[in-house]
Write an enzyme that holds these catalytic residues in place. Sequence first.
Site, PDB file in Angstrom:
ATOM      1  N   GLY A   1       8.259 -46.405   3.066  1.00  0.00           N
ATOM      2  CA  GLY A   1       7.164 -46.273   4.015  1.00  0.00           C
ATOM      3  C   GLY A   1       6.990 -44.908   4.652  1.00  0.00           C
TER       4      GLY A   1
ATOM      5  N   TRP B   1       5.826 -42.052   3.466  1.00  0.00           N
ATOM      6  CA  TRP B   1       4.522 -41.431   3.202  1.00  0.00           C
ATOM      7  C   TRP B   1       3.425 -42.107   4.022  1.00  0.00           C
ATOM      8  CZ3 TRP B   1       2.999 -39.125  -2.134  1.00  0.00           C
ATOM      9  CH2 TRP B   1       3.952 -38.181  -2.523  1.00  0.00           C
TER      10      TRP B   1
ATOM     11  N   ASP C   1       3.024 -52.211  -2.710  1.00  0.00           N
ATOM     12  CA  ASP C   1       4.309 -52.098  -3.391  1.00  0.00           C
ATOM     13  C   ASP C   1       4.660 -53.442  -4.016  1.00  0.00           C
ATOM     14  OD1 ASP C   1       6.703 -49.810  -3.105  1.00  0.00           O
ATOM     15  OD2 ASP C   1       7.417 -51.792  -3.693  1.00  0.00           O
TER      16      ASP C   1
ATOM     17  N   ASP D   1       1.253 -55.633  -7.506  1.00  0.00           N
ATOM     18  CA  ASP D   1       1.553 -54.856  -8.704  1.00  0.00           C
ATOM     19  C   ASP D   1       0.281 -54.101  -9.068  1.00  0.00           C
ATOM     20  OD1 ASP D   1       2.146 -53.801 -11.156  1.00  0.00           O
ATOM     21  OD2 ASP D   1       2.729 -55.694 -12.097  1.00  0.00           O
TER      22      ASP D   1
ATOM     23  N   ASP E   1       4.463 -41.701  -4.756  1.00  0.00           N
ATOM     24  CA  ASP E   1       5.800 -41.104  -4.846  1.00  0.00           C
ATOM     25  C   ASP E   1       6.682 -41.974  -5.737  1.00  0.00           C
ATOM     26  OD1 ASP E   1       7.758 -39.177  -4.220  1.00  0.00           O
ATOM     27  OD2 ASP E   1       8.580 -40.424  -2.627  1.00  0.00           O
TER      28      ASP E   1
ATOM     29  N   LYS F   1       4.050 -37.798  -7.894  1.00  0.00           N
ATOM     30  CA  LYS F   1       5.301 -37.169  -8.319  1.00  0.00           C
ATOM     31  C   LYS F   1       5.464 -37.286  -9.822  1.00  0.00           C
ATOM     32  CE  LYS F   1       9.196 -39.312  -7.285  1.00  0.00           C
ATOM     33  NZ  LYS F   1      10.278 -39.749  -6.384  1.00  0.00           N
TER      34      LYS F   1
END
EC number: 2.1.1.166
Length: 256
Positions: A88, A90, A116, A132, A156, A196
């Site tokens: 959490g 970000w 998530d 998902d 991320d 990322k």
Amino acid sequence: MSEGKKPGSGRKSSGRGQRDLRVRVKSAKGRKLSSTLWLERQLNDPYVARAKREGYRGRAAYKILELDDKYRFLVPGARVVDLGCAPGGWCQVAVARVNALGDKSGKKVGRVLGVDLQEVDPIPGAEIHQLDFLSEGADEQVKAWLGGRADVVMSDMAAASSGHKGTDHLRIVALVEAAAQLAFDVLEPGGTFVAKVLAGGAENEMQAMLKRNFRKVANVKPPASRSDSSEKFVVAQGFRGRGDAEDVENGEDDGA
């Protein structure tokens, strides 16, 4: 933090005890060397200590802070989607920067939506859902929760490590490509995608895809990213929109 006798204890020292103020972690029976090294690195990481002091859920918060300091995409009033948002950090940064709590007088109030696979503890100012993002209809669900399109989609995420660098690189590139596809479906024209990726050579097609869909694509390693890590972040800004991107062969690259 320091270890052993403190300087100035009344006796002369050879200096060996003062050469390194890092915390050393003794290897415990049953603990793998890799676990010991990870714990030692965590205990000596200034970003880990800073995150604890400042109330962030992890050191990764500083990566998005540093990226936003440079590229300014988390502006008051922006609507943000954080994919793979656990734990959490970000989301916490986004809440503050887009004024999701409305505590910045005279500034627009933004929205932060975190999704998530696993449950995530509530974050004041953010709306968290267990989802998902690869599932069918995820893009429409995200837009329904937001009440429209997003200004920023960020990720991320990293696939579970296999222990093989080449495999891990391919997995995270595939994950970024999937996240980008969702971003194409939920972003407003002009929007931003941040993700990322691990350097490794297989990201060329992914980069080309982003350049077709965004006006500017930068590859950045923020200071908070560990120097011994192969991770970097792609910041794609100026989303062209689904229709415009189809006719574009190349975008503008601001650096590798």
